[in-house]
Scaffold this motif. Structure first.
Motif, short mmCIF file in Angstrom:
data_model
loop_
_atom_site.label_atom_id
_atom_site.label_comp_id
_atom_site.label_asym_id
_atom_site.label_seq_id
_atom_site.Cartn_x
_atom_site.Cartn_y
_atom_site.Cartn_z
N HIS A 1 0.85 -1.19 0.00
CA HIS A 1 0.00 0.00 0.00
C HIS A 1 0.89 1.24 0.00
CE1 HIS A 1 -3.89 -1.95 1.14
NE2 HIS A 1 -3.04 -2.92 1.45
N LEU A 2 0.54 2.18 -0.83
CA LEU A 2 1.19 3.48 -0.76
C LEU A 2 0.10 4.54 -0.68
CD1 LEU A 2 3.70 5.28 -0.83
CD2 LEU A 2 3.41 5.42 -3.31
N PHE A 3 0.13 5.29 0.41
CA PHE A 3 -0.72 6.46 0.53
C PHE A 3 0.19 7.66 0.29
CE2 PHE A 3 -2.01 3.07 3.36
CZ PHE A 3 -3.38 2.95 3.17
N TYR A 4 -0.38 8.76 -0.10
CA TYR A 4 0.47 9.94 -0.27
C TYR A 4 -0.37 11.20 -0.19
CZ TYR A 4 -1.19 9.43 -5.11
OH TYR A 4 -1.97 9.29 -6.22
N GLN A 5 0.28 12.27 0.18
CA GLN A 5 -0.37 13.57 0.29
C GLN A 5 -0.72 14.04 -1.12
OE1 GLN A 5 -0.13 15.82 3.71
NE2 GLN A 5 -0.87 13.74 3.94
N TYR A 6 -1.98 14.39 -1.30
CA TYR A 6 -2.46 14.67 -2.65
C TYR A 6 -3.48 15.81 -2.63
CZ TYR A 6 -4.67 13.72 -7.20
OH TYR A 6 -5.17 13.82 -8.47
N ASN A 7 -3.37 16.69 -3.61
CA ASN A 7 -4.39 17.72 -3.79
C ASN A 7 -5.31 17.29 -4.93
OD1 ASN A 7 -5.99 19.91 -4.30
ND2 ASN A 7 -4.31 21.40 -4.49
N PRO A 8 -6.53 16.85 -4.64
CA PRO A 8 -7.42 16.40 -5.73
C PRO A 8 -7.90 17.54 -6.60
CG PRO A 8 -8.49 16.14 -3.57
CD PRO A 8 -7.15 16.75 -3.31
N LYS A 9 -7.66 18.78 -6.17
CA LYS A 9 -8.24 19.91 -6.90
C LYS A 9 -7.25 20.74 -7.69
CE LYS A 9 -12.03 20.55 -3.63
NZ LYS A 9 -12.43 21.37 -2.48
N GLY A 10 -5.96 20.52 -7.56
CA GLY A 10 -5.04 21.40 -8.28
C GLY A 10 -3.59 20.93 -8.23
N ALA A 11 -2.73 21.68 -8.92
CA ALA A 11 -1.33 21.27 -9.09
C ALA A 11 -0.36 22.00 -8.16
CB ALA A 11 -0.91 21.47 -10.55
N VAL A 12 -0.91 22.72 -7.18
CA VAL A 12 -0.05 23.27 -6.12
C VAL A 12 -0.56 22.71 -4.79
CG1 VAL A 12 0.38 25.39 -7.44
CG2 VAL A 12 -1.39 25.38 -5.68
N TRP A 13 0.24 22.88 -3.75
CA TRP A 13 -0.13 22.32 -2.45
C TRP A 13 -1.45 22.92 -1.95
CZ3 TRP A 13 -1.01 24.13 2.47
CH2 TRP A 13 -1.10 23.15 3.46
N GLY A 14 -2.31 22.08 -1.37
CA GLY A 14 -3.57 22.52 -0.76
C GLY A 14 -4.60 21.40 -0.82
N ASN A 15 -5.69 21.54 -0.06
CA ASN A 15 -6.82 20.58 -0.06
C ASN A 15 -6.36 19.14 0.18
OD1 ASN A 15 -8.48 22.80 -1.14
ND2 ASN A 15 -7.45 22.36 -3.09
N ILE A 16 -5.40 18.96 1.07
CA ILE A 16 -4.67 17.68 1.12
C ILE A 16 -5.50 16.52 1.67
CG2 ILE A 16 -2.75 16.51 2.29
CD1 ILE A 16 -1.84 18.27 -0.08
N VAL A 17 -5.46 15.41 0.91
CA VAL A 17 -6.06 14.14 1.34
C VAL A 17 -4.98 13.05 1.28
CG1 VAL A 17 -8.29 14.80 0.36
CG2 VAL A 17 -6.74 13.39 -1.01
N TRP A 18 -5.32 11.89 1.82
CA TRP A 18 -4.46 10.71 1.67
C TRP A 18 -4.94 9.94 0.44
CZ3 TRP A 18 -1.72 7.35 5.67
CH2 TRP A 18 -1.11 8.13 6.65
N ALA A 19 -4.24 10.11 -0.68
CA ALA A 19 -4.53 9.27 -1.84
C ALA A 19 -4.02 7.86 -1.54
CB ALA A 19 -3.86 9.84 -3.07
N HIS A 20 -4.52 6.89 -2.27
CA HIS A 20 -4.22 5.50 -1.94
C HIS A 20 -4.01 4.68 -3.21
CE1 HIS A 20 -5.83 1.63 0.32
NE2 HIS A 20 -4.53 1.57 0.07
N SER A 21 -2.89 4.00 -3.30
CA SER A 21 -2.64 3.09 -4.42
C SER A 21 -2.14 1.76 -3.88
CB SER A 21 -1.60 3.67 -5.37
OG SER A 21 -2.14 4.77 -6.06
#
Ligand SMILES: *[C@@H]1O[C@H](CO)[C@@H](O)[C@H](O)[C@H]1NC(C)=O
Ligand SMILES: *[C@@H]1O[C@H](CO)[C@@H](O)[C@H](O)[C@H]1NC(C)=O
Ligand SMILES: *[C@@H]1O[C@H](CO)[C@@H](O)[C@H](O)[C@H]1NC(C)=O
Ligand SMILES: *[C@@H]1O[C@H](CO)[C@@H](O)[C@H](O)[C@H]1NC(C)=O
Ligand SMILES: *[C@@H]1O[C@H](CO)[C@@H](O)[C@H](O)[C@H]1NC(C)=O
Ligand SMILES: *[C@@H]1O[C@H](CO)[C@@H](O)[C@H](O)[C@H]1NC(C)=O
Length: 581
Positions: free
Chosen positions: A75-95
């Motif tokens: 499992h790899l989770f990672y800090q991800y902004n689902p809304k844009g290409a700069v830092w912000g709105n951070i969730v744990w994406a999961h692959s």
């Protein structure tokens, strides 16, 4: 991990240090671009996207989170902004992956939804509790002032092979800052380890004024946590510590160990991510289990001048133990080096580097890192060179493979160490980058510079040289400099572009008159491993000519001592079949 503005004029000693570092050309904390963080990518630009590195289809990524191996799945989770290409709105994406190469994207596992994380779900780690029960600890942001607390999440259905859904129980947060702790610098819990007293322990990053601190918490049941009076480790003058990592390495180096192995034939590694310089530093030492303290080995340099996992774009890394192959694997994030507005235009920013195994160097003074063996399954066409001499000023092209997406391993040898240039005693023994910026590949030398020219255009308007240069100090000891120099990587030279002469010294015995180098080249990233993983350097680069089929690969020598390519193997690298991020 968080992103704050660096208040250079604040009168704290740390910030003075911070401004000093800035003067040396290394930027401190990132800026928050509120205006850009929710601009969704309309068209994702392919130019400079990687072929075999981990990268989502669009938008911003940063820290790897909670890596683990569970029931046959990585499992790899990672800090991800689902809304844009700069830092912000951070969730744990999961692959998830069965081989660390082919990855399948799932829905985000953790995202802001409760009072204890409504302003952000920041970095953390996974621990697999007895009974095969995974649990994640992460930092939640609870208000607009960036107040941080530690939360946990558990799989909704532990029998679901991919652990799609995660639940954040209502007894969160588990840990809040007491009055002695800076609640806005209080984050990134580690994987827990079990003490002999039956209590779990975690450490997390913090600061006390200018002192970097790794706070220690203990718990019998993983729910009720108590802070230990003394931190696990701390160091004055280093500012905020992020993403600590604390784990054992085997002295024998044959079989790596679960994080809960706290005694035996081991050493401990303490890694910290220093916010001010944005590098990952580590020391080797002993974990005193009675005092619950980490003590770096004698002679280890702790802090700014310490060993780094990587001397280039590599930050906020996290390791995990892989019981299926008894190895410890390290994930690290490489940010972009282009201006932030270019990231918005490209529609993406950030990659995860190729996972690396880490073991103790037989000299017990450092770690060795190497790309996981699974990467070799992506190797396609192979070309090789043997016993090819390179006189001063000569270069040879490695032809027959696409040079923009390749894996190269080379061993150089030389007949004599005589021509090593003197190491000027006034040079800073800890500032390899400065030396590399003065003694780049085009400054001819004695023994070196020699190495590879990666992502090179045919007429060398653009190239990223990765090379060695050998000096001799006053005690007649050899000093090996390794550089990955982005300064000529792109004809573009916009404001905000970061093109450092990244460099580190290599603590290697060269009496056998050989030096090896491996470089993973992937369009906008060059990840290099000197002397079998003693010194690693990652560069992010944005060539304008040396792209796709117009990228070339050369080996070169610009020193007076003739150097021989004893052997060179280069492979084209295939795209993973499944890269559905
Ligand atoms: C990436 O990190 C480097 C330092 O490691 C920093 O100088 C640079 O500004 C960062 N780039 C971006 C786009 O954040
Ligand atoms: C945030 O900090 C400001 C200034 O210290 C304070 O006035 C305010 O009450 C704080 N807000 C929250 C939600 O803690
Ligand atoms: C949990 O997952 C397993 C395996 O996919 C499935 O058979 C089972 O129905 C799931 N349980 C619930 C309650 O969803
Ligand atoms: C607390 O941490 C924040 C964020 O790093 C920093 O701005 C602030 O100066 C710190 N306060 C103290 C007293 O160290
Ligand atoms: C944890 O702490 C809470 C509050 O102090 C207490 O009510 C609870 O009984 C504790 N749980 C355990 C298992 O010790
Ligand atoms: C080697 O040195 C010469 C002379 O300084 C320079 O023109 C050439 O570009 C150098 N080669 C490389 C690969 O940097």
């Amino acid at each position: 991990m968080g992103f704050k503005k660096c208040h250079l004029l604040a009168a704290l000693p740390f910030f003075l240090l911070c401004s000093l570092i800035l003067n040396n050309g290394v930027e401190a904390s990132h800026h928050v671009h509120e205006d850009l963080q929710s601009i969704s990518a309309e068209n994702v630009k392919d130019l400079h996207r990687t072929g075999y590195h981990f990268q989502p289809t669009k938008h911003w990524i940063n820290d790897p989170n909670g890596p683990m191996y569970f029931n046959g799945v990585y499992h790899l989770f990672y800090q991800y902004n689902p809304k844009g290409a700069v830092w912000g709105n951070i969730v744990w994406a999961h692959s998830v992956s069965k081989d660390l190469i082919n990855w399948e994207r799932l829905e985000p596992a953790i995202f802001p939804s409760k009072s204890f994380d409504q302003y952000g779900c920041w970095s953390g780690s996974a621990t697999i509790l007895p009974g095969n029960k995974p649990v994640i600890l992460y930092s939640g942001i609870i208000d607009k002032n960036n107040t941080q607390v530690q939360n946990y999440a558990v799989p909704e259905n532990v029998s679901d092979p991919y652990l799609h859904k995660w639940i954040k129980p209502d007894n969160n947060p588990l840990i809040v800052a007491d009055k002695h702790v800076n609640k806005t610098a209080f984050r990134d819990p580690t994987t827990a380890w079990l003490g002999k007293d039956g209590q779990w322990r975690i450490t997390l990053g913090s600061r006390k004024n200018d002192k970097g601190v790794s706070l220690l918490y203990k718990s019998k049941n993983f729910i009720n946590w108590t802070k230990s009076k003394k931190p696990l480790h701390s160091l004055a003058g280093t500012g905020n510590w992020e993403c600590p990592d604390f784990f054992p390495v085997s002295i024998q180096g044959t079989k790596e160990l679960d994080t809960s192995v706290i005694e035996g034939d081991i050493k401990h590694v303490m890694k910290i991510s220093l916010d001010a310089t944005r590098y990952d530093y580590y020391t080797l030492g002993t974990y005193d289990t009675k005092k619950d303290k980490y003590i770096p080995d004698k002679g280890m340099v702790d802090g700014w001048n310490g060993l780094r996992y990587d001397y280039g774009n590599f930050y906020a890394s996290k390791s995990f133990f892989d019981p299926s192959k008894n190895r410890r694997i390290l994930w690290g994030w490489a940010n972009e080096s282009d201006p932030v507005h270019d990231d918005v235009k490209k529609g993406w920013a950030g990659i995860q580097l190729i996972p690396r195994t880490i073991v103790l160097d037989p000299n017990h003074k450092q770690l060795l890192q190497w790309p996981v063996e699974e990467l070799e399954t992506l190797r396609g066409k192979k070309v090789e060179l043997i016993n090819k001499k390179l006189d001063k000023g000569e270069r040879v092209e490695i032809e027959g493979i696409p040079a923009a997406q390749a894996d190269v391993e080379v061993t150089f040898s030389f007949n004599s160490l005589e021509k090593a240039e003197p190491f000027d005693p006034s040079w800073d023994r800890y500032d390899a980058q400065k030396l590399c910026s003065q003694k780049g590949s085009s400054v001819q030398g004695g023994l070196g510079p020699f190495g590879l020219l990666t992502l090179a255009s045919e007429k060398l308007e653009e190239y990223t040289p990765v090379f060695f240069r050998i000096f001799k100090d006053q005690e007649q000891k050899h000093v090996v400099l390794m550089c990955s120099d982005a300064s000529r990587s792109s004809l573009e030279d916009k404001k905000g572009m970061y093109k450092p002469s990244s460099a580190g010294f290599v603590d290697v015995d060269i009496n056998d008159k050989k030096l090896s180098l491996r470089s993973l080249i992937d369009h906008s990233v060059v990840e290099s491993f000197g002397a079998k993983g003693k010194t690693c350097i990652t560069s992010r680069v944005y060539p304008t000519i040396a792209t796709y089929d117009n990228a070339h690969l050369y080996a070169f020598n610009n020193g007076t001592e003739t150097v021989e390519i004893e052997s060179l193997n280069a492979w084209s690298m295939n795209k993973p079949q499944l890269m559905n991020h």
